[in-house]
Write an enzyme that holds these catalytic residues in place. Structure first.
Site, PDB file in Angstrom:
ATOM      1  N   ASP A   1       6.970  22.514 -20.178  1.00 18.86           N
ATOM      2  CA  ASP A   1       6.580  22.145 -18.807  1.00 18.86           C
ATOM      3  C   ASP A   1       5.370  21.213 -18.810  1.00 18.86           C
ATOM      4  OD1 ASP A   1       6.572  22.003 -16.044  1.00 18.86           O
ATOM      5  OD2 ASP A   1       5.537  23.916 -15.761  1.00 18.86           O
TER       6      ASP A   1
ATOM      7  N   GLU B   1      12.052  23.261 -12.318  1.00 24.11           N
ATOM      8  CA  GLU B   1      12.070  24.656 -12.779  1.00 24.11           C
ATOM      9  C   GLU B   1      13.410  25.319 -12.452  1.00 24.11           C
ATOM     10  OE1 GLU B   1       8.867  23.369 -11.982  1.00 24.11           O
ATOM     11  OE2 GLU B   1       8.893  23.605 -14.149  1.00 24.11           O
TER      12      GLU B   1
ATOM     13  N   ASN C   1       8.568  17.560 -16.238  1.00 21.76           N
ATOM     14  CA  ASN C   1       9.070  18.295 -17.388  1.00 21.76           C
ATOM     15  C   ASN C   1      10.592  18.301 -17.453  1.00 21.76           C
ATOM     16  OD1 ASN C   1       8.227  20.255 -15.044  1.00 21.76           O
ATOM     17  ND2 ASN C   1       9.999  21.192 -16.016  1.00 21.76           N
TER      18      ASN C   1
HETATM   19 CA    CA Z   1       7.096  21.982 -13.810  1.00 23.45          CA
END
Ligand code: CA
Length: 732
Positions: A342, A215, A297
């Site tokens: 994601d 992220e 992701n």
């Molecule tokens: Ca993630």
């Protein structure tokens, strides 16, 4: 299909308790470790024992019980007849209100369990008596790198040593008997926002461990370290190097042959690392000597920003198999080509033998229910796609083609216009461990529905070290009164336990829960399935029918994978709990009309006939300060709402309603003056406890607009309270 304009789900999907940093926890005296002794035979977990875990069912030797990670115990002492008599045998305080996700390992009568900040506890598994505590003494400032709180899912035991992944990227070996540090190795570039939350696995003298951080912007890989020394034996990167040149790593040949051609020559992946972190599932297939692992992701999420070529971007969102000795590539299966949402494929991997060969012959398969909503069955030796079907509602694809590739809906490739999508980034299934019962042939999925509106983030910055996904968390944020928002949010969030038939690819039975983020699953040969629930209950179900057999309030979030073991002929069931592990635990999240006191995380262990209690231990950390006077123009409040959604939601909760772990800003004394607020948000006055400066992404006007919005929400709390009280049954 047209983009839905329902708003609100952006924030809805981020009710996950916490992330980021801050350390509002009380320290508890954890006692002194006993004197060091050495014992060669202690915790003598060998490859042979790990490969035959079902032969020693009294122990829980590895993260997922056995090499296949079925979380299916052969123990039958707790039966359908007596499960109703389960009582509390003992509890142990984990001294934290933060997220607890640990599955305990139990061997030789000792339980090894982890807590927030990667602290390890060794307990007497029969009594809960503390034997030793090891604290890796993590600098609390690194908490800002943790996407989803400073959690740890457990340790590995192997030949007398305990292996621990530390949130700051260290991997450490301890003496399992004494807790003394044997070696410590930094396994990440600590100038980048890497974290480790997952449990290591050990195969043939190699400690297997990945990391997280996609992220915030990192390049993922799986490491194999020498169990004796910590030295790196091999590394498999999941994303090519920025110039697509060899790394001198085990993954080089894979990128040369299949990986590099799936990446374009432009895009943020070159500076942001591309993602693909191996943060959870790693299993070993003894039959083929393969390590099979799940890949996370893309970084950033938004593929048009990450790699505008639109290619598949291997090995993002893939299941990958490599040779256990060398790390050489064997096969891969990509669940979500060109990940944009994601959609990690890091979720529980389980190996099973199913009648899926020719004429119903046995076939060894690997199964996964990744975030993207589809349940996959692959050939364990080759990765060949056998079958797949959606286990939760899916609107980003219309199905899978004959190769298992999703048939995407064009609108899911979002741009400026939000697309309301399900599953959202928290997935149809997240880290909560799945289990498989071979007797009844069912996989038990902790499933959920948490949609989200995705749109391109207009303020995306290359190479940021904060949350930087290229997806706008203010997409679809509604300009409506909070009570309507909350009613809407609640109606859209669902959780359930699904008993999934992987041969027929359909649900056999389903238990609906009050909301999402339900707990990990344990299966036993007695035909019982154990699972924690959103509301802090821990329950037992009939494996064949889903009928509830027993339930107990454990007074805290019950999200971890439960375990079971036997000592002196008595079977125990255990689960780690934590206030920060729940998703909107009770009223603490959605509404919280007033500060809610966090509870202390615990190990809670049950056996038949026990009559212990679970003590209430609160951590008094939330103080209600007088509300500041409302201020701000309509324009200013609108700016505050959007900027709050983009910058603050992930840690402090949507709509300024505290998600539980970090302070609920509506009751923060810092809201009382512009200078005090600026001191924290701009000047970084609370950096030492993890609240870093946002001066690089917010103007001072925006910072003040957020204060106006937070104060407005504090005053709105009364209205929220009224709205909730007016609904039948109240908020559970
Ligand atoms: Ca993630």
């Amino acid at each position: 299909m047209k983009p839905l304009n329902i708003a609100a789900f952006t924030a809805a999907s981020l009710f996950i308790l916490s992330a980021c940093s801050g350390d509002p926890e009380t320290s508890y005296d954890t006692g002194d470790a006993p004197e060091a002794e050495t014992s060669a035979a202690f915790a003598d977990v060998s490859d042979d024992r790990l490969n035959n875990a079902a032969a020693t069912p009294a122990e829980w030797l590895g993260y997922g019980f056995d090499r296949e990670e079925t979380r299916h115990s052969p123990l039958t002492g707790i039966s359908k007849d007596n499960v109703g008599e389960l009582g509390v045998a003992w509890t142990y305080d984990l001294a934290t209100s933060r997220g607890v996700e640990s599955t305990p390992i139990v061997i030789d009568g000792v339980m090894y369990v982890t807590s927030a900040w990667s602290v390890v506890y060794a307990l007497d598994a029969k009594t809960g008596e503390e034997l030793w505590v090891y604290d890796p003494d993590v600098d609390r400032a690194v908490g800002v790198n943790a996407c989803c709180d400073v959690v740890n899912r457990g340790v590995a035991l192997y030949e007398g040593k305990l292996y621990l992944g530390v949130i700051d990227g260290r991997v450490e070996a301890l003496d399992a008997k004494t807790g003394e540090l044997i070696w410590s190795e930094v396994t990440v570039d600590q100038s980048k926002p890497y974290t480790i939350t997952g449990a290591p696995r050990v195969v043939d003298g190699k400690v297997l461990i990945g990391n997280g951080g996609a992220e915030l912007g990192v390049r993922g890989y799986l490491n194999a370290l020498d169990a004796e020394t910590g030295a790196l034996i091999w590394r498999f990167y999941t994303v090519p190097s920025p110039d697509k040149q060899p790394d001198g790593a085990a993954s080089d040949s894979a990128f040369e042959t299949v990986g590099n051609i799936t990446w374009g020559e432009e895009g943020a992946w070159k500076t942001d690392g591309g993602g693909g972190t191996v943060w959870d599932s790693i299993i070993y297939d003894e039959e083929t000597n393969s390590v099979i692992f799940g890949v996370g992701n893309g970084s950033p999420w938004n593929q048009t920003l990450r790699d505008p070529s639109g290619l598949d971007n291997l090995f993002l969102s893939s299941i990958v198999a490599v040779d256990a000795d060398s790390g050489e590539y064997k096969w891969h299966f990509q669940t979500t080509p060109g990940d944009n949402w994601d959609y990690t494929a890091t979720q529980t991997l389980i190996i099973a033998t199913l009648p899926l060969g020719e004429n119903g012959a046995d076939r060894r398969v690997v199964m996964q229910a990744p975030k993207n909503g589809y349940f996959y069955v692959l050939d364990a030796a080759t990765g060949e796609f056998i079958s797949g079907n959606n286990y939760v509602p899916v609107n980003w694809a219309t199905g899978l083609d004959e190769n298992g590739r999703p048939i995407e809906v064009p609108e899911a490739r979002y741009a400026e216009i939000p697309f309301l999508q399900t599953p959202g980034p928290l997935g149809g299934h997240n880290w909560h461990p799945m289990a498989f019962n071979p007797d009844v042939g069912l996989a038990y999925i902790p499933a959920q529905e948490i949609p989200q509106a995705y749109a391109t983030d207009p303020r995306f910055q290359d190479n940021s070290t904060k949350w930087n996904t290229g997806a706008d968390f203010a997409a679809g944020v509604p300009q409506v009164v909070p009570s309507e928002v909350f009613r809407f949010l609640r109606s859209g969030l669902k959780g359930r336990l699904i008993a999934w038939d992987p041969v027929a690819q359909e649900a056999r039975w389903t238990v609906e829960h009050d909301g999402p983020w339900n707990g990990g699953v344990l299966s036993t040969a007695a035909g019982i399935v154990f699972q924690g629930k959103l509301n802090g209950e821990f329950a037992a179900y009939d494996a064949a029918t889903g009928d509830e057999l027993w339930v107990r309030d454990v007074k805290s979030g019950a999200a971890s994978g439960p375990g079971t073991y036997e000592i002196d002929g008595e079977q125990y069931v255990t689960i780690t709990t934590g206030w920060g592990s729940a998703y909107l635990l009770s009223a603490g999240g959605v509404a919280a009309p007033q500060p809610v006191q966090p509870t202390v995380g615990k190990v809670v262990t049950f056996k038949v006939g026990a009559d212990g209690t679970i003590p209430d231990v609160d951590i008094p950390l939330v103080e209600a300060t007088p509300k500041a006077d409302e201020f701000g123009t309509d324009d200013q409040l609108a700016v505050g709402l959007v900027q709050y959604a983009r910058n603050c939601t992930v840690c402090h909760g949507p709509f300024a309603v505290g998600a539980g772990v970090l302070p609920d800003l509506r009751w923060s004394s810092y809201t009382s003056s512009a200078d005090a607020w600026k001191g924290v948000v701009v000047d970084g006055n609370l950096q030492s406890i993890g609240m870093v400066s946002f001066a690089d992404v917010l103007s001072e006007d925006e910072v003040e607009a957020i204060r106006a919005y937070v104060v407005q929400q504090a005053h709105n709390a009364d209205g929220i309270n009224d709205a909730i009280a007016s609904e039948s049954g109240g908020l559970q």
